[in-house]
Structures are given as structure tokens and as C-alpha cells.
Design an enzyme around this catalytic site. Structure first.
Site, mmCIF file in Angstrom:
data_model
loop_
_atom_site.group_PDB
_atom_site.id
_atom_site.type_symbol
_atom_site.label_atom_id
_atom_site.label_comp_id
_atom_site.label_asym_id
_atom_site.label_seq_id
_atom_site.Cartn_x
_atom_site.Cartn_y
_atom_site.Cartn_z
ATOM 1 N N HIS A 1 0.836 -1.212 0.000
ATOM 2 C CA HIS A 1 0.000 0.000 0.000
ATOM 3 C C HIS A 1 0.875 1.269 0.000
ATOM 4 O O HIS A 1 0.748 2.126 -0.856
ATOM 5 C CB HIS A 1 -0.879 0.043 1.261
ATOM 6 C CG HIS A 1 -1.760 -1.132 1.458
ATOM 7 N ND1 HIS A 1 -2.870 -1.391 0.692
ATOM 8 C CD2 HIS A 1 -1.705 -2.134 2.374
ATOM 9 C CE1 HIS A 1 -3.475 -2.494 1.131
ATOM 10 N NE2 HIS A 1 -2.792 -2.972 2.142
HETATM 11 O O1 RIB Z 1 -4.808 0.235 4.826
HETATM 12 C C1 RIB Z 1 -3.436 0.158 4.586
HETATM 13 C C2 RIB Z 1 -2.688 1.136 5.445
HETATM 14 O O2 RIB Z 1 -2.856 0.800 6.815
HETATM 15 C C3 RIB Z 1 -1.165 1.087 5.216
HETATM 16 O O3 RIB Z 1 -0.615 2.353 5.457
HETATM 17 C C4 RIB Z 1 -0.689 0.111 6.248
HETATM 18 O O4 RIB Z 1 0.670 0.344 6.645
HETATM 19 C C5 RIB Z 1 -1.596 0.442 7.398
HETATM 20 O O5 RIB Z 1 -1.058 1.564 8.064
#
Ligand code: RIB
Ligand code: CA
Length: 313
Positions: free
Chosen positions: A234
Site C-alpha cells: 500500500h
Molecule cells: O490500509 C493500509 C494502510 O494501513 C497502510 O498504510 C498500512 O501500513 C496500514 O497503516
């Protein structure tokens, strides 16, 4: 040159984003926030990743809880330490004595100005906006991983970073700062499975080997919690517009943060309709856009680019 600050809650994908950004950009500082785990864990993990990569970037600890909530308990996906799966070196550096919010405000006052790559809950940034009313006006841009134009992960419709602190996200999305938002609708297409992890391990090198172990853990948790066949990178997606903009397509839209809905709290309501007329009987016009929202991605190219960076350390 703009001061680039990474605000994060490492977290496996945050850790990959730190190396990806540091390999391609000049990172001025890192501020940490609770999220995937406690603030203390986020800070320790950020320092350990910098130690692994032999990077000297100052780390400032920010907020340990949401604007209107209690201290966050460790999350589920990233393990007890927030970065389970490998033994990282003991950091030789300590966090800076100044707190992360004051650091953000100070960097924003510099002549070069400041941009933030936001990879966790938006609490630190919202606090800076509350404490200094001209902070938002001085902020050049925010490239954030958060929200979604479709499904959530924390709930059916809420993405984790927004869900941790919807009030903070509401402040940031109303602030007028130029925002690039990359949400789950895109980031879930950027994943590492067994084949990718094996390719990373085959690259050799200290960081590649440690990250292969980290991703093995992250993949197992992604599989057991979400039934996924890959672990999503992500956070590196929020770095992409600054280093390889052709790999993600954004379009402007109004994004509202749902604060009240019984079933929809923390949803990022992204209006992708583009309804121009505002005198219709039953159709409401689209509000003025307040963000560029990611809608398409070249996922495997991003994974390759991130691995190149990890392999360089
Ligand atoms: O939903 C994904 C996010 O939430 C990313 O930033 C992961 O590291 C968590 O923080
Ligand atoms: Ca994160």
C-alpha cells in the site's frame, strides 16, 4: 529543494516505502504516528529500518492516539512488534528530542517549503493544522496512502489509516492542501506473493534478504486475515507520483470523510460522477474537487521499482 517528510506507522509496507523513497528522493525527516502498532513501536521500527539501510534521517515521534480517542492497541496485520518476520538491527540513533508535530511546523516554515508523504493515520498532520492555523497554507502537497473509492479493509467501507482517526482525515481533506490520495482500490493491485518474494530473496544483499523475511510474514498474515494470495504494498504507492508518476493514474474528485454513519464511519466518499449541473431536481451536483484520487495502476511495475530500491541497500 522542498523538504520531504515521511509520516508513517511502520508497518511492513511503510518500511518498504521508506527505502523506496530514500533511494529515489532526498528525505528530510521521518515523523512517526501510532497505527499498525503503538507510537513507540512505529518509532522503534522506523529507526531499525534506517539502521538496516545505513540511512541517517532524523526521526521525530508524533501522536500516540487519535484526536478524539484513546491510545491505540497494537494492530493485527503486522505482528506484535509492528514489523514481525525478521530480526532488524538495534538502532544506533535515538528519536529526536522534539516532538513530531513541532517538527512538521518547523519544517513548513523553511524557505524551501515542505511536502508530506503520509502513510499512516493523519493525526500528526491534523494536529499541526490545529496548532498552527497557517500550516496548511504553507504545505506544498500531501501524497497519502489512505481511503478507497470502493471497498475498505478495516471495515466493509473504511480503510485502516482513515478509520484510525476519521476526524483527523476530515481536517486534512478540508484543509485546501493539494492532496494526492492513493486508496485500496489501487493499492490492493500492488502485491507481493510467493514468486515475488523469492525473486527479491534471489537479488541477494542485506536489505533484500531481510525484506524477503518480512514479506513472508506479511503475506502469511494477509492470507490468514483477508484470504489474499499476496501482501499489498500500500504505502510505496504514495511515493510513486514523486518518482515514477506514469505508474499510477489520478483524477480529481471531491472526497468527503464520513464521520457519523453507523455502518459507514471513516468511509472516503469519493465523488467520481462529475455532475456539473446544480439545478437538477433529484441529482446533486459534484462538489469542487479537493484531491487527486488514484484510479488506475501498473502494479507489477511498481513492485519491480520498489524491489530495485530495496536491492540497492
Ligand atoms: O490500509 C493500509 C494502510 O494501513 C497502510 O498504510 C498500512 O501500513 C496500514 O497503516
Ligand atoms: Ca502505514
Amino acid at each position: 529543494m522542498t523538504n520531504i517528510i515521511i509520516d508513517c506507522d511502520p508497518g511492513h509496507d511503510d518500511a518498504a516505502a521508506i527505502l523506496y523513497a530514500a533511494h529515489n528522493l532526498n528525505i528530510t525527516a521521518i515523523t512517526t504516528v501510532y497505527g499498525n502498532n503503538s507510537l513507540q513501536a512505529s518509532t522503534q521500527n522506523a529507526l531499525a529500518v534506517l539502521e538496516l539501510a545505513k540511512l541517517r534521517i532524523p526521526v521525530f515521534a508524533g501522536e500516540d492516539r487519535p484526536l478524539c480517542g484513546n491510545e491505540r492497541l497494537p494492530g493485527d496485520l503486522h505482528g506484535k512488534s509492528g514489523l514481525d518476520g525478521a530480526v532488524l538491527p538495534e538502532p544506533s540513533a535515538a528519536p529526536q528530542p522534539e516532538n513530531g508535530i513541532d517538527a512538521l511546523i518547523e519544517y513548513s516554515l523553511s524557505d524551501e517549503g515542505c511536502g508530506i508523504i503520509a502513510l499512516g493515520p493523519l493525526t500528526n498532520i491534523a494536529r499541526a493544522m490545529q496548532l498552527d492555523s497557517s500550516f496548511a497554507g504553507r504545505m506544498k502537497w500531501i501524497s497519502l496512502m489512505g481511503g478507497s473509492t470502493t471497498v475498505g479493509n478495516s471495515t466493509a467501507v473504511a480503510e485502516f489509516n482513515i478509520h484510525c482517526d476519521p476526524e483527523a482525515a476530515d481536517i486534512v481533506f478540508r484543509s485546501g492542501v493539494p492532496i494526492k490520495m492513493v486508496g485500496l482500490n489501487v493499492t490492493r493491485q500492488v502485491g507481493v506473493g510467493e514468486a515475488e518474494i523469492a525473486a527479491l530473496r534471489a537479488m541477494g544483499g542485506t536489505a533484500a534478504s531481510v525484506f524477503a523475511d518480512l514479506f513472508d510474514f506479511y503475506l502469511e498474515r494477509s492470507r490468514s486475515i483477508f484470504g489474499l494470495t499476496h501482501a499489498s504494498l500500500h504505502d510505496p504507492c504514495a511515493v510513486v507520483p514523486l518518482v515514477k508518476p506514469e505508474l499510477i493514474t489520478y483524477r480529481d474528485a471531491h472526497v468527503a470523510i464520513e464521520l457519523i454513519g453507523e455502518h459507514t464511519r471513516a468511509m472516503t466518499v469519493c465523488d467520481l460522477r462529475n455532475v456539473r449541473l446544480d439545478n437538477l431536481q433529484t441529482i446533486t451536483a459534484s462538489r469542487k474537487s479537493n484531491a487527486d484520487v488514484a484510479v488506475e495502476v501498473r502494479g507489477s511495475d511498481i513492485v519491480r521499482h520498489v524491489f530495485e530500491a530495496i536491492g540497492a541497500f
